[in-house]
Design a protein around this motif. Structure first.
Motif, PDB file in Angstrom:
ATOM      1  N   LEU A 176       9.251  36.651  42.364  1.00  0.00           N
ATOM      2  CA  LEU A 176       9.396  35.876  41.133  1.00  0.00           C
ATOM      3  C   LEU A 176      10.856  35.496  40.923  1.00  0.00           C
ATOM      4  O   LEU A 176      11.171  34.329  40.630  1.00  0.00           O
ATOM      5  CB  LEU A 176       8.882  36.700  39.944  1.00  0.00           C
ATOM      6  N   CYS A 190      15.502  32.501  24.510  1.00  0.00           N
ATOM      7  CA  CYS A 190      14.115  32.573  24.026  1.00  0.00           C
ATOM      8  C   CYS A 190      14.056  32.857  22.530  1.00  0.00           C
ATOM      9  O   CYS A 190      13.045  32.577  21.886  1.00  0.00           O
ATOM     10  CB  CYS A 190      13.317  33.612  24.805  1.00  0.00           C
ATOM     11  N   PHE A 198       3.620  42.209  39.055  1.00  0.00           N
ATOM     12  CA  PHE A 198       4.794  42.438  38.206  1.00  0.00           C
ATOM     13  C   PHE A 198       4.590  41.882  36.798  1.00  0.00           C
ATOM     14  O   PHE A 198       5.000  42.470  35.802  1.00  0.00           O
ATOM     15  CB  PHE A 198       6.019  41.796  38.860  1.00  0.00           C
ATOM     16  N   THR A 199       3.951  40.749  36.740  1.00  0.00           N
ATOM     17  CA  THR A 199       3.706  40.125  35.438  1.00  0.00           C
ATOM     18  C   THR A 199       2.455  39.271  35.515  1.00  0.00           C
ATOM     19  O   THR A 199       2.105  38.757  36.574  1.00  0.00           O
ATOM     20  CB  THR A 199       4.882  39.230  35.011  1.00  0.00           C
ATOM     21  N   SER A 200       1.784  39.118  34.383  1.00  0.00           N
ATOM     22  CA  SER A 200       0.703  38.156  34.308  1.00  0.00           C
ATOM     23  C   SER A 200       1.281  36.747  34.419  1.00  0.00           C
ATOM     24  O   SER A 200       2.471  36.526  34.141  1.00  0.00           O
ATOM     25  CB  SER A 200      -0.043  38.306  32.979  1.00  0.00           C
ATOM     26  N   ARG A 211       5.808  31.439  34.713  1.00  0.00           N
ATOM     27  CA  ARG A 211       7.166  31.913  34.380  1.00  0.00           C
ATOM     28  C   ARG A 211       8.236  31.091  35.103  1.00  0.00           C
ATOM     29  O   ARG A 211       9.402  31.085  34.685  1.00  0.00           O
ATOM     30  CB  ARG A 211       7.337  33.392  34.743  1.00  0.00           C
ATOM     31  N   HIS A 242       6.893  27.222  25.265  1.00  0.00           N
ATOM     32  CA  HIS A 242       5.723  28.111  25.334  1.00  0.00           C
ATOM     33  C   HIS A 242       5.954  29.313  26.242  1.00  0.00           C
ATOM     34  O   HIS A 242       5.244  30.311  26.146  1.00  0.00           O
ATOM     35  CB  HIS A 242       4.531  27.297  25.830  1.00  0.00           C
ATOM     36  N   MET A 243       6.943  29.255  27.119  1.00  0.00           N
ATOM     37  CA  MET A 243       7.019  30.254  28.190  1.00  0.00           C
ATOM     38  C   MET A 243       8.468  30.695  28.409  1.00  0.00           C
ATOM     39  O   MET A 243       9.377  29.870  28.355  1.00  0.00           O
ATOM     40  CB  MET A 243       6.449  29.605  29.451  1.00  0.00           C
ATOM     41  N   PHE A 244       8.641  31.998  28.661  1.00  0.00           N
ATOM     42  CA  PHE A 244       9.981  32.575  28.820  1.00  0.00           C
ATOM     43  C   PHE A 244      10.084  33.401  30.095  1.00  0.00           C
ATOM     44  O   PHE A 244       9.132  34.064  30.493  1.00  0.00           O
ATOM     45  CB  PHE A 244      10.310  33.488  27.626  1.00  0.00           C
ATOM     46  N   TYR A 245      11.267  33.363  30.686  1.00  0.00           N
ATOM     47  CA  TYR A 245      11.545  34.243  31.824  1.00  0.00           C
ATOM     48  C   TYR A 245      12.977  34.760  31.673  1.00  0.00           C
ATOM     49  O   TYR A 245      13.900  33.957  31.443  1.00  0.00           O
ATOM     50  CB  TYR A 245      11.386  33.482  33.143  1.00  0.00           C
ATOM     51  N   ALA A 246      13.134  36.045  31.797  1.00  0.00           N
ATOM     52  CA  ALA A 246      14.459  36.663  31.706  1.00  0.00           C
ATOM     53  C   ALA A 246      15.194  36.214  30.435  1.00  0.00           C
ATOM     54  O   ALA A 246      16.364  35.812  30.484  1.00  0.00           O
ATOM     55  CB  ALA A 246      15.294  36.369  32.960  1.00  0.00           C
ATOM     56  N   ASP A 247      14.486  36.269  29.328  1.00  0.00           N
ATOM     57  CA  ASP A 247      15.055  35.953  28.009  1.00  0.00           C
ATOM     58  C   ASP A 247      15.446  34.493  27.831  1.00  0.00           C
ATOM     59  O   ASP A 247      16.156  34.148  26.871  1.00  0.00           O
ATOM     60  CB  ASP A 247      16.293  36.818  27.703  1.00  0.00           C
ATOM     61  N   ARG A 248      15.021  33.660  28.752  1.00  0.00           N
ATOM     62  CA  ARG A 248      15.407  32.245  28.674  1.00  0.00           C
ATOM     63  C   ARG A 248      14.173  31.365  28.704  1.00  0.00           C
ATOM     64  O   ARG A 248      13.137  31.749  29.225  1.00  0.00           O
ATOM     65  CB  ARG A 248      16.297  31.879  29.876  1.00  0.00           C
ATOM     66  N   LEU A 287      -5.538  36.737  23.302  1.00  0.00           N
ATOM     67  CA  LEU A 287      -4.220  36.301  22.845  1.00  0.00           C
ATOM     68  C   LEU A 287      -4.235  35.793  21.401  1.00  0.00           C
ATOM     69  O   LEU A 287      -3.329  35.083  20.978  1.00  0.00           O
ATOM     70  CB  LEU A 287      -3.654  35.211  23.761  1.00  0.00           C
TER      71      LEU A 287
END
Lengths: 317, 317, 317, 317
Positions: free
Chosen positions: B9, B131, B256-258, B263, B118-124, B68
Motif C-alpha cells: 500500500l 484529513c 492491512f486495511t479494508s 486508499r 471521502h477517503m484518507f490515507y496517512a492522515d491526508r 457503515l
C-alpha cells in the motif's frame, strides 16, 4: 368579468390541454417533444466545451425560510477525517479511513424540477390522473422517475434584464409573450419545439446585489404573465425554468388561486418546470459570445414517488 | 514479504500520486484530464440520440442494510393530492393545489460519486490536504462541490461478463489490468486520457437474477484488483465507476486495511470514483450496436461540505 | 351475522363513545379520568424508590422493518469527541469542546403513545373532530400536545403470561375481558377509574428468547380481543399500554378493517394507547414483591401537530 | 493573573472533580446522589396533584437559528386524515385509518438534558473517559442511556427575577453563589444533596415579552457565574437546569474558552445539566403558594449513543 380569475383559469385549463396527446399512460408530458433527432442536433451545439452548473449551493445559505414547510438542505457527517485522525476506525489502522454523510432536503428547497405530480387542478393532475394518486405514500403516477432519462436536449437562454436594459426585472413585473418574443429576436435565437427554455429574470442577481434573499422564497418576484400559457402551449417547448422561486409573476395576477400559471402549465399542458436556476454566469457567457443556444442535461435522481427533483442543471456550450 | 499489505500500500501510494499536478489548490483531481476539446469531441459521440439513466431506484428497495450507517433513501410528503382532494389548503380552493416532499439520504446510499474528501490515507486526502479538514462540520476541502461542473465527457463501457463469457463475475473475482485491456480490445474500444470508465461486473445483474441484494452493500463482490492502480494512474482516466458497492474486489486483497485500492485511488491519484451504477440496459445496447463509447454527463448537486454526491448518471449514444 | 365485522364495529363505535363527555373542545380523552386527587394518591405508591424505564433502546436494533413507512431511530453526530481530539473547534482550544447530535425517528417507531389524532373512524377522530384536521400540515386537533401534562398517575401491571402459566402468550392469542379480570384477581390488584393499565403479553420476551424481532412490527401477535372494548369503556381507565406493536390481537378478529379495536378505542372512547413498552424487568419486580400497582409518569415531548409521542415511560415503586 | 482564564479553568477542573467517586465504570455522575430514599421522600411532595410540563413547544417556532448546526424540530406526516378522507388506504375502507409521522430534531434544539458525553475538557469526559469514545458513531460511553432511569426526585425552583425584584435577569448578568443562597433563603427552601435545581432567570419570559427569540440560542444571556462551580460541587445536587440556552452567563467570563462552566460541570463534576426549560407557569404557581419544592420526573428516551436527550420535564406539586 370580475370573478377573481376563476373563469380565466378554467378557460386556459380547457384550451391549453395536452391530455392523451402521448397516450393515456404518459407520465412525461412535454418532454415527449424531445426526440432522438433533437438530442443529436443539440449535441452539435457543443462548440467550445465549456460546462456551466446552474445550481445554487445546496446548504444553509439557501433562500428557504419555512414557507410551505420547505427548508434549506441539511447535511450530517456519518464519519469524518477527525475520526480517522483521532482513532482507528473499524477495519482500518489509524490515519486511514473514509468520510460519509447524510443529506436531508426538501425536494423544492434548492434548484429543482417540479415533477408532473407536483401540481393539481380540479382534482386532476397531468394526463387526467386523479390527484389522489399522490398520497402520503408518494406519487403512484407522475412522480419524478418519469423524468429519469428525458431531460437532455437543446436549451435556449432568454436574458430578460439584458433585453429590457435593466439590472434585474423588478418584483411584480409580469413578462408577457411579447417580451419573450422580442427578447428572442434581440438575441437572434429561435425557440423551437422540444426546447428547454431558461428564463433569466435577474432575481438571483438582485438578491446577490442586496446581500440577502429577502422574500425570494414565496414573496414578490418578477415572472411570466398568465397569458404566456398560450405561448408555452403553442410553442411546444419541452421545459421552462427560471431563476426565481416560482417562474410566474408574484403577486399573482388572479385572486382565485395562488400560482394560477402553474395550475395550467403542469396539470394541463404537462410542462416540465424548473425553479431556482442560477443563470448568471451562463448569461454573462452568452452576452459575451452572442450565442444563446446550448446543449443541456439535467436528469434528476429517480426518487420513487417524489414530486420534485433536486438537480444540478448542466449547460454545455 | 508477508506484511498484510502495508508495504504494498505504501509503495503504491508513493508511486501513484498526482499531488500538486494541477497546482496546490486543486480540488478536482483527475477530472482535470477532461479538457474543453475532449468535451467537444465527446459530444460528437451522440449519434442516435438515445439517453440512458444509470441510476438505481432511490427508494426502500435499495441495497443498504445498515453497513457503515448507510440506509436506503427515505421520502416524506409535505403536502399531497389527498390533501387537495379532501380540503381547501391555504391560498387555494378545494381541488387545486400542490404536493411537496422531503428526502433523507445517505450520500453513498444509492448511485453516487465519492467526493475527493471521502477517503484518507496517512492522515491526508487528495492533493495533500490534512484529513482534519473533513470534520463533523463537513469537508472544507475536497467536498463534492469541486465536481459541480466537471463531469461531462467521453465514457467507455467495459462489459466484463460479456468479455469473459459469463453471466456475471463471481464475488471475489479480481479483475486485473490484463482483463481490462483484453476487454477493451475485444470491444474494439480505446481507453483514452480523460475518459470516464464504466466497469460492468454484472453484480447488479446477479442480484436481479437472485431477487435479492444479499451482501451487495459491503459483502463479497467482484471488482478491480489492487494492481489496477498502476493502470488507472498511467491511463490518466478521469473517472472510474462500476455496478458494485465499492469498485474494488471483496474480500479485499490486503489484510492491512479494508478497501486498499480506494486508499490510493482517491487520496493519491485524485480519482473520481462512482459506485452503484446500473449499467445493464446500457450494456445491452452496446452489445447490440457494438459501440462502447458514448457522451456522458453526471454533475452532482453541489451540497456544500458533502463527501458524496447522489446522482443520476446519464449516457447518451 | 357474517359481514366481516362492519356491524360489530359500528355497534361498538356507537355504544362505547365518550364524545362530548369532557366538553366539545376536549383533546385529552380518557386522561381526564386522572384527577389531582388520583395523582396525589398515586404518589403514595412510591414505597421503595425503585425507578423502572419501560422503553426499548431507541436505535437500529429496534423492531421496525418498513411496515407503514416506519423505521428504527437514526442518530447523526453534529460534533463529537474525535473532532475535539483532532483539532481546535471554533471558540475553543484543542482538547476542549462538545458533542451534539440529531435524531430522525418515526413517532411510532419505538416506545410511544398514540395521540388521539392517530386514528380515524367514519371520517372522524376523537370528540367528533373531522379527520381532515389531520393533514400533511399536522394535526390541528388531537395532536400529542394534548397529552403534555396529563400522564402522571397510578399504573397497574397485568402480567398475563404469569397468570396463564406460560412463558409468553402466543401470537394470535386473544386476551378477553375474563382473562383481564382473572389476572387482576390473581394478582390481588384492583383496576380503578383513571388507571394506566400496563398489559404484558410477553411478546418482547418471546422476541428476546428467539434473538430476533421477526414479525413483531405488524405481524401476528397476542393482544386484546375486540370485546375488551366494553371493559375499557366501562372501567374508565385512563390509558392502556402493552409490550406489543399494536395492543390488540393479530391476526385481527374482524375482516372489515385492520386494527378494529383501535378504531373504537381511540376515536370513540378517546383512550390513551401506548405501544412497544418493555415491561419485563418491571414484571419481574412485581412478581418478586407481589405489588402490581405503582406510580407512573410519561408525558411526551410536545411536538406540535404530531400524532405520536416517543417516550421513556417511567414506573416508580 | 491575566491569562484569559486558562489557569482558573484548570484549577476548578482539578478541585471540583468527582471522577471515580461512584466507581470506574460509572456513567451517571451526580444523578448517583439520588437514592431510593430520596425518591420516596420526593414523592411525598405531591400535595395538590398539579402537574406542570416544563417543555417549550417542539416546532418551527423554537429558538434555533443555525448556531452549532442546531435547528428547530421538523415534523413530517407519513399518513394523515386527508388520506383517509380522500381514499381507501391499504387494509381499510375509506373513512377509516390512521396517521403517522416522523420527527427530525437536534438533540439540543428544544428542551433537553445534556448527556455526560456532551462535553469534553483536556481530551477527557466524565469519569475520565477518553473523549474519542464519542465519535461519529456515537458515544460509546456517557451517552444519554445512562440517564434512562435516574431522573426522578425532588426539584427545587430558584426564581431569581422574583428574588431580585426584576421582570427578568438581563443578558450578561452573572448569578453568583450568594445570589443562589439568598434566593433560596428568601423562598424558605433548602437545597439538599440529590436535588434537581431549576433555575429561572426569566430569559424565556423576556423573549415572550419581546415577541421574538432574538439571540436566545447562543447569544447573550443571564446565567450562572463561573464561581458557582464550587457551590454545585459542594452542595452535591443531582442536576441543574435553567430557562436559558446554556445555563451559564454569556458573554462568558473567561476568554480562554467558550462555556467554561460547562467544561467543569459536566466532565469533572459529572453534573446532569438541563437547558431551555420553560419555568414560567411553575414559577407563578410557586409564587402563589409559596412552595418551591416539588416532585420531578424527566427520564429521556434512551437513544443509544446520543449526547443529548429531548424531554418534557414534569414537575408535580
Amino acid at each position: 368579468m370580475n370573478d377573481g380569475g376563476e373563469s380565466r383559469l378554467r378557460e386556459a385549463a380547457s384550451r391549453y390541454c395536452n391530455w392523451g396527446r402521448w397516450g393515456p399512460d404518459d407520465q412525461a408530458g412535454t418532454l415527449n417533444f424531445i426526440t432522438p433527432e433533437l438530442v443529436v442536433a443539440a449535441s452539435r451545439l457543443v462548440r467550445r466545451g465549456r460546462v456551466f452548473s446552474l445550481a445554487i449551493p445546496f446548504d444553509e445559505t439557501g433562500p428557504q425560510k419555512g414557507h410551505l414547510g420547505r427548508f434549506n438542505p441539511l447535511r450530517f457527517m456519518l464519519r469524518d477525517g477527525d475520526d480517522v485522525f483521532a482513532r482507528a476506525m473499524p477495519g482500518v489502522p489509524r490515519g486511514i479511513g473514509g468520510a460519509d454523510d447524510v443529506v436531508v432536503m426538501a425536494s423544492q428547497g434548492a434548484t429543482h424540477w417540479d415533477a408532473l405530480g407536483h401540481m393539481f387542478y380540479a382534482d386532476r393532475m397531468w394526463n387526467g390522473y386523479d390527484c389522489r394518486l399522490v398520497s402520503s405514500m408518494g406519487a403512484e403516477k407522475n412522480d419524478i422517475t418519469g423524468y429519469r432519462d428525458r431531460i437532455v436536449g437543446r436549451a435556449v437562454l432568454l436574458d430578460l434584464p439584458r433585453h429590457l436594459g435593466v439590472e434585474w426585472c423588478e418584483p411584480g413585473r409580469a413578462i408577457t409573450t411579447d417580451d419573450l418574443t422580442a427578447c428572442a429576436d434581440r438575441q437572434r435565437v429561435e425557440i423551437r419545439r422540444g426546447d428547454i427554455v431558461l428564463l433569466r429574470f435577474g432575481h438571483i442577481a438582485m438578491c446577490r446585489a442586496r446581500g440577502e434573499w429577502g422574500g425570494y422564497a414565496g414573496g414578490d418576484a418578477p415572472g411570466l404573465a398568465f397569458d404566456t400559457l398560450g405561448w408555452v402551449f403553442q410553442s411546444e417547448v419541452a421545459a421552462v425554468a427560471s431563476d426565481t422561486w416560482g417562474v410566474e409573476v408574484r403577486p399573482n395576477e388572479l385572486s382565485f388561486t395562488s400560482q394560477p400559471w402553474h395550475r395550467v402549465a403542469i396539470p394541463q399542458i404537462g410542462l416540465c418546470v424548473g425553479e431556482i436556476f442560477d443563470l448568471d454566469r451562463l448569461a454573462a457567457d452568452c452576452a459575451a459570445d452572442g450565442v444563446y443556444e446550448m446543449f443541456f442535461s439535467a436528469n434528476p435522481c429517480p426518487v420513487t414517488g417524489a414530486v420534485g427533483g433536486p438537480i444540478n442543471p448542466t449547460a454545455v456550450k
